[in-house]
Motif scaffolding. Structure first.
Motif, mmCIF file in Angstrom:
data_model
loop_
_atom_site.group_PDB
_atom_site.id
_atom_site.type_symbol
_atom_site.label_atom_id
_atom_site.label_comp_id
_atom_site.label_asym_id
_atom_site.label_seq_id
_atom_site.Cartn_x
_atom_site.Cartn_y
_atom_site.Cartn_z
ATOM 1 N N PRO A 40 0.860 -1.310 0.086
ATOM 2 C CA PRO A 40 0.131 0.114 0.024
ATOM 3 C C PRO A 40 0.892 1.226 0.048
ATOM 4 O O PRO A 40 0.500 2.311 -0.628
ATOM 5 N N VAL A 41 1.936 1.193 0.468
ATOM 6 C CA VAL A 41 2.924 2.388 0.644
ATOM 7 C C VAL A 41 3.308 2.927 -0.665
ATOM 8 O O VAL A 41 3.466 3.941 -1.228
ATOM 9 N N MET B 4 0.277 6.607 -6.664
ATOM 10 C CA MET B 4 -1.288 7.125 -6.906
ATOM 11 C C MET B 4 -0.967 8.793 -6.832
ATOM 12 O O MET B 4 -1.220 9.560 -7.570
ATOM 13 N N GLY B 5 -0.394 9.199 -5.683
ATOM 14 C CA GLY B 5 -0.086 10.361 -5.446
ATOM 15 C C GLY B 5 0.588 11.257 -6.595
ATOM 16 O O GLY B 5 0.236 12.216 -7.099
ATOM 17 N N ALA B 6 1.756 10.570 -7.178
ATOM 18 C CA ALA B 6 2.480 11.164 -8.305
ATOM 19 C C ALA B 6 1.592 11.278 -9.530
ATOM 20 O O ALA B 6 1.687 12.373 -10.248
ATOM 21 N N LEU B 7 0.609 10.349 -9.892
ATOM 22 C CA LEU B 7 -0.234 10.090 -10.980
ATOM 23 C C LEU B 7 -1.128 11.254 -10.683
ATOM 24 O O LEU B 7 -1.540 11.871 -11.871
ATOM 25 N N LEU B 8 -1.844 11.463 -9.583
ATOM 26 C CA LEU B 8 -2.738 12.612 -9.271
ATOM 27 C C LEU B 8 -2.159 13.910 -9.668
ATOM 28 O O LEU B 8 -2.995 14.665 -10.215
ATOM 29 N N SER C 183 -11.161 8.473 -13.782
ATOM 30 C CA SER C 183 -11.750 7.518 -14.642
ATOM 31 C C SER C 183 -11.045 6.136 -15.335
ATOM 32 O O SER C 183 -11.503 5.242 -15.579
ATOM 33 N N PHE C 184 -9.877 6.410 -15.283
ATOM 34 C CA PHE C 184 -8.815 5.220 -15.619
ATOM 35 C C PHE C 184 -7.898 4.780 -14.713
ATOM 36 O O PHE C 184 -7.752 3.673 -14.395
ATOM 37 N N ALA C 185 -6.836 5.740 -14.288
ATOM 38 C CA ALA C 185 -5.560 5.255 -13.528
ATOM 39 C C ALA C 185 -6.093 4.705 -12.249
ATOM 40 O O ALA C 185 -5.563 3.580 -11.753
ATOM 41 N N LEU C 186 -6.997 5.374 -11.474
ATOM 42 C CA LEU C 186 -7.159 4.950 -10.206
ATOM 43 C C LEU C 186 -7.938 3.562 -10.297
ATOM 44 O O LEU C 186 -7.600 2.600 -9.503
#
Lengths: 426, 229
Positions: free
Chosen positions: B110-111, B117-121, B134-137
């Motif tokens: 999870p880390v 996820m933080g980087a992609l957001l 809609s896609f990555a998450l």
């Protein structure tokens, strides 16, 4: 689901034991080992059954080490499964292993060995446990009861409160003696890259060594301590310039049950340092022998021993110390251990004395061995035990070159002792 | 017996003289019982904490330098975010767990997921792409969820490995299928299946195969005998 199991017993560490978990470090813990060699090969299934009985009898020995917020404590656990011996005795016990069980029961051919973390018990308590384990094994193995005499407690009885007590607290007095922190010469050597522990065991007829000691007018422990001090002083002269010479002391654990009646199977031992102070290290053997003999007479008295362990009990009882969290205590206690506990002596010579077994059992047991692990910062230690007319002097080291052994054993031979050596050299 | 080199009296069964360390002659070797069993010593786990400290220091300095250079050059963060993301992910995945003697993957997965996820957001918000929710998450979230479930089961459930791996492969196959649908929906492309068909078939076949092997004992015994390790 019905819970038939009773709650597991837990114990505070006794006064002497408190230092051992704190002084542990990677690859080193204060562990000692007692073993009995039988006439016939050991059968593991019988040994497992015997271990269950013995561990039930001594719940304070078969425990695991747990952390509290302020102190470590011991929690009762099931008997460990006997394992076949590995590559070396006293393989370092990790915290993870102690968290499961701080006791190992091992077998190899005819030998049953038990390795104890020192916080559980001392040599005398450990020997009581081993004798009970061997008695249980023989009873299971041969399917008959062996007369146990007074030497061994009833293996099917329950542990008495006296056996579980911290006897230091009962006997601690008011007066304490300050510890002697002056550093002693430290034996050194190139450590084994894989931490291998060399064990060299010298077997000597008890009659011979006792006759020699009586001839010199000293006790057996004094004779051996003086021999060690003499040989270490000789090594120091070879390695160090006279200006940099330090004291040569041997640490002798004293079984306090001899002076303060107690049937505890937990730690009840105090240590005294004997040997040569700085500037005396060129003394000849007879001088050292006389010095050690008189030092022992002076130090090993009930009054002095009481004052020695009272100092430890007092430091445990201080309100400030008790309220300090364990991780801080560990830092302080380890510093004290390194500064006072180990550095004041070159090695520890632990003489367990004579092992006495009931006649029927004695027929089945051929020898006993006693090994103590090396010191944290110095490579040597020595355990002595006598049984069946033979005394076994087991010297352990974790360095490559047997420097002390090369001086010590020929010296003992030169005193007229008939030594036979065996070792686990690879 | 006596040591042929120094003459000390020895018990039978030793390999070397404990005093002079001379090898005992072959004729004497093996006679009697050896004092201790002759087994290799188990290897102890090495302590890499010193090295880890240096690696951590390297990551911090490298990240700091890249950020500083980027700020000096562009007066704002541009390429440094990508570099820092890669460094952070690499550190979280390979170095951070090594600080513990027995790192628990159930905690560290999870880390890594949170870092990614933080980087992609951040990238999504910076570029205004609108593809994160809609896609990555859902796609990466699904992947990490299945991976976490598999790792947790492997860590805490004894046995049943064939079922765990079978289920994981089935889920991954389906995830490929879903990912293509989400991808096309997100970027307003016509809904049809192209790249996901082959992985779907492959992973589902593999997953089903493992589950069948797990269910049918003769199969299981046959494959155990053939592929044990």
């Amino acid at each position: 689901m019905a819970r038939n199991q009773r709650e597991k017993m837990w114990l505070r560490l006794d006064n002497a034991a408190k230092i051992f978990p704190a002084s542990m470090r990677r690859g080193w813990s204060n562990v000692f080992r007692l073993s009995a060699t039988l006439r016939e090969p050991v059968k593991p299934t019988f040994l497992a059954e015997a271990a269950r009985r013995a561990c039930k009898r001594y719940p304070s020995v078969c425990v695991r080490l747990k952390r509290g917020l302020f102190w470590y404590y011991l929690e009762e656990t099931g008997a460990p499964l006997p394992k076949e011996e590995g590559c070396q005795p006293l393989y370092p016990m990790t915290r993870a292993e102690m968290g499961k069980c701080a006791l190992r029961i091992l077998y190899y051919e005819n030998r049953i060995a038990v390795e104890f973390f020192h916080a559980l018990t001392d040599g005398t308590g450990g020997m009581t446990f081993l004798k009970t384990l061997v008695l249980c094994y023989l009873e299971v193995r041969y399917g008959k009861a062996f007369p146990r005499g007074e030497a061994i407690p009833d293996p099917d009885g329950a542990a008495t409160p006296e056996e579980l007590e911290d006897a230091f607290l009962r006997y601690a007095g008011k007066n304490a003696v300050p510890r002697d922190p002056s550093p002693a010469f430290r034996l050194q050597g190139k450590p084994e890259s894989d931490g291998f522990l060399h064990v060299t065991c010298a077997t000597v007829p008890v009659k011979e060594i006792l006759a020699l000691a009586r001839n010199k007018g000293v006790s057996l422990t004094a004779l051996l301590s003086a021999s060690f001090a003499y040989c270490i002083a000789k090594l120091q002269r070879e390695k160090v310039s006279p200006e940099r010479e330090k004291a040569v002391r041997v640490q002798i654990p004293v079984n306090l049950r001899r002076f303060f009646p107690s049937s505890t199977v937990r730690n009840f031992v105090a240590v005294v340092n004997v040997g040569l102070e700085k500037g005396e290290t060129d003394a000849d053997f007879d001088e050292i022998l006389s010095l050690v003999h008189h030092q022992m007479a002076l130090l090993i008295t009930p009054r002095n021993l009481k004052a020695t362990f009272t100092a430890n009990v007092k430091s445990e009882k201080g309100v400030v110390i008790r309220l300090v969290p364990l991780f801080l205590k560990n830092i302080v206690m380890r510093a004290v251990f390194d500064r006072v506990g180990e550095s004041s002596a070159c090695l520890c010579l632990s003489n367990l004395g004579q092992v006495v077994l009931p006649e029927d059992m004695a027929e089945q047991v051929t020898r006993f061995d006693f090994i103590i692990g090396p010191q944290a910062m110095a490579p040597y230690n020595c355990g002595v035990v006598s049984y069946g007319g033979e005394i076994r002097i087991s010297v352990v080291r974790n360095t490559r070159e047997p420097e002390l052994e090369r001086v010590l054993f020929p010296f003992l031979s030169s005193l007229g002792l008939d030594l036979t050596l065996e070792s686990n050299e690879r | 017996m006596y040591c042929p080199n120094c003459g000390v009296k020895l018990e039978e069964g030793g390999k070397k003289c404990p005093l002079c360390l001379a090898e005992l002659p072959p004729s004497e070797k093996g006679k009697g019982r050896s004092f201790y069993p002759d087994l290799p010593r188990p290897r102890q786990k090495e302590d890499f904490r010193g090295l880890l400290f240096l690696i951590t220091l390297f990551f911090l300095i490298a990240g700091g330098c890249v950020l500083a250079l980027d700020l000096i050059q562009h007066r704002t963060v541009t390429y440094s975010v990508t570099v820092l993301t890669i460094l952070l992910l690499f550190y979280a995945a390979f170095c951070l767990p090594r600080w513990w003697r027995r790192p628990n993957p159930v905690i560290f997965l999870p880390v890594v997921f949170c870092c990614l996820m933080g980087a992609l957001l951040y990238q999504d918000l910076r570029t205004g792409g609108g593809w994160f929710l809609s896609f990555a998450l859902p796609v990466l979230g699904g992947f990490f969820l299945f991976l976490e479930a598999a790792v947790t089961l492997l860590e805490y459930v004894r046995g049943g490995r064939l079922y765990i791996f079978g289920g994981f492969f089935l889920a991954i196959g389906v995830l490929f299928f879903v990912s293509e649908l989400l991808y096309r929906a997100t970027f307003s492309m016509p809904i049809c299946l192209t790249y996901s068909i082959l992985p779907l078939i492959l992973f589902c076949t593999l997953g089903m195969g493992l589950i069948v092997i797990a269910i049918v004992p003769p199969f299981r015994r046959y494959f155990e005998r053939r592929f044990f390790f």
